[in-house]
Write a protein that holds these residues in place. Structure first.
Motif, mmCIF file in Angstrom:
data_model
loop_
_atom_site.group_PDB
_atom_site.id
_atom_site.type_symbol
_atom_site.label_atom_id
_atom_site.label_comp_id
_atom_site.label_asym_id
_atom_site.label_seq_id
_atom_site.Cartn_x
_atom_site.Cartn_y
_atom_site.Cartn_z
ATOM 1 N N LEU A 22 0.847 -1.186 0.000
ATOM 2 C CA LEU A 22 0.000 0.000 0.000
ATOM 3 C C LEU A 22 0.891 1.248 0.000
ATOM 4 C CD1 LEU A 22 -3.096 0.365 0.064
ATOM 5 C CD2 LEU A 22 -2.844 0.945 2.473
ATOM 6 N N HIS A 23 0.587 2.205 -0.863
ATOM 7 C CA HIS A 23 1.349 3.454 -0.955
ATOM 8 C C HIS A 23 0.434 4.645 -0.686
ATOM 9 C CE1 HIS A 23 4.281 0.905 -2.914
ATOM 10 N NE2 HIS A 23 5.132 1.912 -2.980
ATOM 11 N N LYS A 24 0.960 5.641 0.049
ATOM 12 C CA LYS A 24 0.249 6.900 0.246
ATOM 13 C C LYS A 24 0.553 7.793 -0.948
ATOM 14 C CE LYS A 24 1.493 8.628 4.200
ATOM 15 N NZ LYS A 24 1.646 9.387 5.433
ATOM 16 N N VAL A 25 -0.452 8.480 -1.468
ATOM 17 C CA VAL A 25 -0.279 9.317 -2.651
ATOM 18 C C VAL A 25 -0.404 10.790 -2.280
ATOM 19 C CG1 VAL A 25 -1.175 9.832 -4.961
ATOM 20 C CG2 VAL A 25 -1.262 7.497 -4.084
ATOM 21 N N VAL A 26 0.606 11.598 -2.693
ATOM 22 C CA VAL A 26 0.599 13.044 -2.475
ATOM 23 C C VAL A 26 1.010 13.707 -3.785
ATOM 24 C CG1 VAL A 26 1.457 14.922 -1.015
ATOM 25 C CG2 VAL A 26 1.449 12.611 -0.131
ATOM 26 N N LEU A 72 4.603 8.703 -4.411
ATOM 27 C CA LEU A 72 4.057 7.498 -3.794
ATOM 28 C C LEU A 72 4.997 7.066 -2.674
ATOM 29 C CD1 LEU A 72 3.233 5.464 -7.032
ATOM 30 C CD2 LEU A 72 1.717 6.950 -5.770
ATOM 31 N N GLN A 73 4.480 7.000 -1.443
ATOM 32 C CA GLN A 73 5.290 6.587 -0.294
ATOM 33 C C GLN A 73 4.795 5.245 0.223
ATOM 34 O OE1 GLN A 73 5.172 8.983 3.293
ATOM 35 N NE2 GLN A 73 7.265 8.393 3.759
ATOM 36 N N CYS A 74 5.720 4.272 0.273
ATOM 37 C CA CYS A 74 5.402 2.933 0.763
ATOM 38 C C CYS A 74 5.098 3.011 2.258
ATOM 39 C CB CYS A 74 6.573 1.985 0.496
ATOM 40 S SG CYS A 74 6.305 0.319 1.114
ATOM 41 N N THR A 75 4.028 2.359 2.678
ATOM 42 C CA THR A 75 3.655 2.398 4.091
ATOM 43 C C THR A 75 4.539 1.475 4.943
ATOM 44 O OG1 THR A 75 1.943 0.763 3.617
ATOM 45 C CG2 THR A 75 1.257 3.060 3.723
ATOM 46 N N LYS A 78 8.732 3.188 3.811
ATOM 47 C CA LYS A 78 8.763 4.652 3.676
ATOM 48 C C LYS A 78 9.530 5.152 2.447
ATOM 49 C CE LYS A 78 6.644 5.115 7.645
ATOM 50 N NZ LYS A 78 5.269 4.680 7.548
ATOM 51 N N LEU A 79 9.810 4.275 1.491
ATOM 52 C CA LEU A 79 10.481 4.691 0.257
ATOM 53 C C LEU A 79 9.532 5.558 -0.560
ATOM 54 C CD1 LEU A 79 13.061 3.933 -1.686
ATOM 55 C CD2 LEU A 79 11.311 2.675 -2.906
ATOM 56 N N ILE A 80 10.033 6.686 -1.065
ATOM 57 C CA ILE A 80 9.210 7.592 -1.861
ATOM 58 C C ILE A 80 9.674 7.515 -3.316
ATOM 59 C CG2 ILE A 80 8.516 9.976 -2.267
ATOM 60 C CD1 ILE A 80 9.007 10.502 0.699
ATOM 61 N N ARG A 81 8.727 7.297 -4.228
ATOM 62 C CA ARG A 81 9.061 7.364 -5.643
ATOM 63 C C ARG A 81 8.034 8.230 -6.349
ATOM 64 N NH1 ARG A 81 6.763 3.594 -9.240
ATOM 65 N NH2 ARG A 81 5.197 2.253 -8.280
ATOM 66 N N GLN A 82 8.424 8.762 -7.502
ATOM 67 C CA GLN A 82 7.544 9.658 -8.229
ATOM 68 C C GLN A 82 6.870 8.933 -9.377
ATOM 69 O OE1 GLN A 82 9.917 13.081 -9.246
ATOM 70 N NE2 GLN A 82 9.521 14.013 -7.280
ATOM 71 N N TYR A 83 5.638 9.354 -9.670
ATOM 72 C CA TYR A 83 4.831 8.733 -10.704
ATOM 73 C C TYR A 83 4.174 9.842 -11.518
ATOM 74 C CZ TYR A 83 1.153 5.807 -12.725
ATOM 75 O OH TYR A 83 0.305 5.149 -13.583
ATOM 76 N N LYS A 84 4.291 9.768 -12.835
ATOM 77 C CA LYS A 84 3.825 10.828 -13.712
ATOM 78 C C LYS A 84 2.480 10.478 -14.332
ATOM 79 C CE LYS A 84 5.740 11.190 -17.666
ATOM 80 N NZ LYS A 84 6.860 11.211 -18.606
ATOM 81 N N LEU A 85 1.550 11.443 -14.343
ATOM 82 C CA LEU A 85 0.265 11.299 -15.030
ATOM 83 C C LEU A 85 0.266 12.195 -16.260
ATOM 84 C CD1 LEU A 85 -2.327 11.455 -12.109
ATOM 85 C CD2 LEU A 85 -1.456 9.433 -13.251
ATOM 86 N N LYS A 86 -0.768 12.081 -17.071
ATOM 87 C CA LYS A 86 -0.891 12.927 -18.259
ATOM 88 C C LYS A 86 -1.358 14.324 -17.872
ATOM 89 C CE LYS A 86 -1.749 9.173 -21.457
ATOM 90 N NZ LYS A 86 -2.721 8.540 -22.354
#
Length: 102
Positions: A22-26, A72-75, A78-86
């Protein structure tokens, strides 16, 4: 309008996880520009003194939207990675998808 969930189950690349978690989205926000960055120091040095504007100032803005970047932060780890939308005009982080009335 893009409605995106605040939590998302997706793959975590961290060595400890290596599975779907599960990842938290900001939504990503650009930080304050640093005055000590090399490009800014070079620009300020060039601007100093007489001679007016030394670099071109961009005026021909064509885009009306920006691409949406999510963090996206892993619960678990706690690793944070970025995800791109259109591109989209209106973006919203929602708890659950809103039902349309028909």
């Amino acid at each position: 309008m893009v409605n995106y969930p605040k939590t998302r189950n997706t793959f975590c690349t961290h060595k400890a996880c290596q599975k779907h978690t599960l990842h938290k989205v900001v939504q990503y926000k650009v930080g304050k520009a640093s005055l000590t960055a090399q490009g800014k120091r070079r620009y300020d040095a060039k601007q100093k003194g007489f001679g007016g504007q030394t670099k071109p100032v961009f005026h021909k803005k064509a885009k009306t939207t920006k691409k949406i970047t999510l963090k996206l932060q892993c619960t678990k780890c706690k690793l944070i990675r970025q995800y791109k939308l259109k591109r989209c005009k209106h973006f919203e982080l929602a708890d659950k998808k809103a039902k349309t009335k028909e």
